[in-house]
Design a protein around this motif. Sequence first.
Motif, PDB file in Angstrom:
ATOM      1  N   LYS A  26       0.823  -1.203   0.000  1.00 60.85           N
ATOM      2  CA  LYS A  26       0.000   0.000   0.000  1.00 60.85           C
ATOM      3  C   LYS A  26       0.861   1.259   0.000  1.00 60.85           C
ATOM      4  CE  LYS A  26      -4.187  -1.880   2.103  1.00 60.85           C
ATOM      5  NZ  LYS A  26      -5.147  -1.783   3.221  1.00 60.85           N
ATOM      6  N   TYR A  53      -3.222   7.281  -4.216  1.00 63.51           N
ATOM      7  CA  TYR A  53      -3.132   6.562  -2.944  1.00 63.51           C
ATOM      8  C   TYR A  53      -4.351   5.632  -2.800  1.00 63.51           C
ATOM      9  CZ  TYR A  53      -6.385  10.216  -1.451  1.00 63.51           C
ATOM     10  OH  TYR A  53      -7.454  11.067  -1.350  1.00 63.51           O
ATOM     11  N   GLU A  55      -7.696   3.520  -1.428  1.00 62.47           N
ATOM     12  CA  GLU A  55      -8.954   3.927  -0.818  1.00 62.47           C
ATOM     13  C   GLU A  55      -8.862   3.812   0.707  1.00 62.47           C
ATOM     14  OE1 GLU A  55     -12.235   1.767  -2.357  1.00 62.47           O
ATOM     15  OE2 GLU A  55     -11.871   2.353  -4.441  1.00 62.47           O
ATOM     16  N   LYS A  56      -9.693   4.547   1.375  1.00 58.00           N
ATOM     17  CA  LYS A  56      -9.790   4.596   2.834  1.00 58.00           C
ATOM     18  C   LYS A  56      -8.582   5.270   3.482  1.00 58.00           C
ATOM     19  CE  LYS A  56     -12.797   0.579   3.324  1.00 58.00           C
ATOM     20  NZ  LYS A  56     -13.024  -0.718   4.031  1.00 58.00           N
ATOM     21  N   TYR A  57      -7.628   5.728   2.657  1.00 64.75           N
ATOM     22  CA  TYR A  57      -6.542   6.536   3.187  1.00 64.75           C
ATOM     23  C   TYR A  57      -6.936   8.005   3.067  1.00 64.75           C
ATOM     24  CZ  TYR A  57      -3.083   2.807   3.776  1.00 64.75           C
ATOM     25  OH  TYR A  57      -2.404   1.717   4.204  1.00 64.75           O
ATOM     26  N   VAL A  58      -6.281   8.829   3.864  1.00 66.78           N
ATOM     27  CA  VAL A  58      -6.607  10.267   3.888  1.00 66.78           C
ATOM     28  C   VAL A  58      -5.385  11.058   3.409  1.00 66.78           C
ATOM     29  CG1 VAL A  58      -7.283  12.216   5.322  1.00 66.78           C
ATOM     30  CG2 VAL A  58      -8.216   9.944   5.789  1.00 66.78           C
ATOM     31  N   TYR A  80      -2.421   9.475   5.323  1.00 66.42           N
ATOM     32  CA  TYR A  80      -2.691   8.857   6.611  1.00 66.42           C
ATOM     33  C   TYR A  80      -3.648   7.674   6.430  1.00 66.42           C
ATOM     34  CZ  TYR A  80      -0.871  13.217   8.615  1.00 66.42           C
ATOM     35  OH  TYR A  80      -0.092  14.285   8.957  1.00 66.42           O
ATOM     36  N   THR A  81      -3.570   6.739   7.369  1.00 68.73           N
ATOM     37  CA  THR A  81      -4.597   5.704   7.433  1.00 68.73           C
ATOM     38  C   THR A  81      -5.864   6.340   7.992  1.00 68.73           C
ATOM     39  OG1 THR A  81      -4.051   5.051   9.702  1.00 68.73           O
ATOM     40  CG2 THR A  81      -2.816   3.976   7.900  1.00 68.73           C
ATOM     41  N   ASP A  82      -6.971   5.609   7.882  1.00 64.23           N
ATOM     42  CA  ASP A  82      -8.216   6.150   8.420  1.00 64.23           C
ATOM     43  C   ASP A  82      -8.177   6.224   9.940  1.00 64.23           C
ATOM     44  OD1 ASP A  82      -8.242   3.489   8.881  1.00 64.23           O
ATOM     45  OD2 ASP A  82     -10.148   3.069   7.869  1.00 64.23           O
ATOM     46  N   GLY A  83      -7.132   5.626  10.497  1.00 61.32           N
ATOM     47  CA  GLY A  83      -6.956   5.726  11.943  1.00 61.32           C
ATOM     48  C   GLY A  83      -6.055   6.873  12.351  1.00 61.32           C
ATOM     49  N   GLY A  84      -5.575   7.644  11.365  1.00 60.99           N
ATOM     50  CA  GLY A  84      -4.760   8.818  11.665  1.00 60.99           C
ATOM     51  C   GLY A  84      -3.279   8.553  11.724  1.00 60.99           C
ATOM     52  N   GLU A  85      -2.840   7.386  11.310  1.00 59.09           N
ATOM     53  CA  GLU A  85      -1.417   7.060  11.327  1.00 59.09           C
ATOM     54  C   GLU A  85      -0.770   7.475  10.003  1.00 59.09           C
ATOM     55  OE1 GLU A  85       1.515   3.132  11.726  1.00 59.09           O
ATOM     56  OE2 GLU A  85      -0.661   2.948  12.056  1.00 59.09           O
TER      57      GLU A  85
END
Length: 328
Positions: A26, A53, A55-58, A80-85
Amino acid sequence: MRMKKFIGIILIVFSVFILVSCNTNKEEAIRLNGEVSIKIEVGEEYIDRGVIYPEKYVLVTNGEVNTNKLGKYEIKYSVYTDGGEIVKELFRFIEVVDTQKPSYIEKNNQIFYAGFQYSIDDFLESYSDNYDSKNSLLISTNNNFIFNEPGIKEIEIKITDTSGNKTIYNTTVDVILDFEKLLDHVYRNETYKVRKGVTGIGSSYTTITIDSNTSFSYYDSGSLHFLKSFSSELGDRASIQISATYGKFDNARLNYHISKTGGQYSVGFIDFDATLDYDSLIFNSFRSTINNLNLNERDMIDEMNPRVLGVLIEFKEYVEQTLGIKFK
């Protein structure tokens, strides 16, 4: 029992491998859409192509580009990941440049005269640049725009902007020497020194009273006359006049004139080259004389000689410095 533990360890390691490989894939899938470094012309629209990038990434973008101002700009992309990482950071570099030359509009049908001071505005109606102000442009020429003699002159004007873009204007002008116009121009603020008239044979003239003892005259026949008056021991008044046609000062004429009350006079005539640089200027005799006062020619020569070089130098300086033309 041992076999079950071994299989469990293998499953854990495999799961970690799968997870790391998945994250690595990814991360590798995150990349710039387009070039890393871009150059764009000032004033043009900049459209950012962003980042590719999963999907589901920010994606968070920082930075801006002002295409109306030269310079280097940086855009930062953070994924970022959808978890903010934070997963990956990328950068794009944009340079706003100016590659366009300054432009000009030529002024047409201009007449140029020897002895006059000109400027770039006498050759160009206008000149400008797509980015720099007129006052920021560097102007260089092959001429100071003061033509000290008539004839064909090559003109080159270089206009350079602050980015180094250069445009060159070239032209050829035929410079005219018009003494009457030149004298009017030089004495435009001292018109009381200028006297114009017509001789008995119909020749027009312009005479300049330089001071109480010195004058300069131009006749439309083309002749120039520089006259300097002195006191005289041989008469009431004496004068030296140097005359020539412009461009033929190597064949100048000099006369030494001595007068007395009642209109009587004696005058001696000499031909000489006025263009030479003399350390001293001594004559031994006149070419011819009109001697109404019955003066001794040697006495006239001896009174004249100490004054001649000074008059010639003053004549040259007047032509070159006051009138601004070459003495030739």
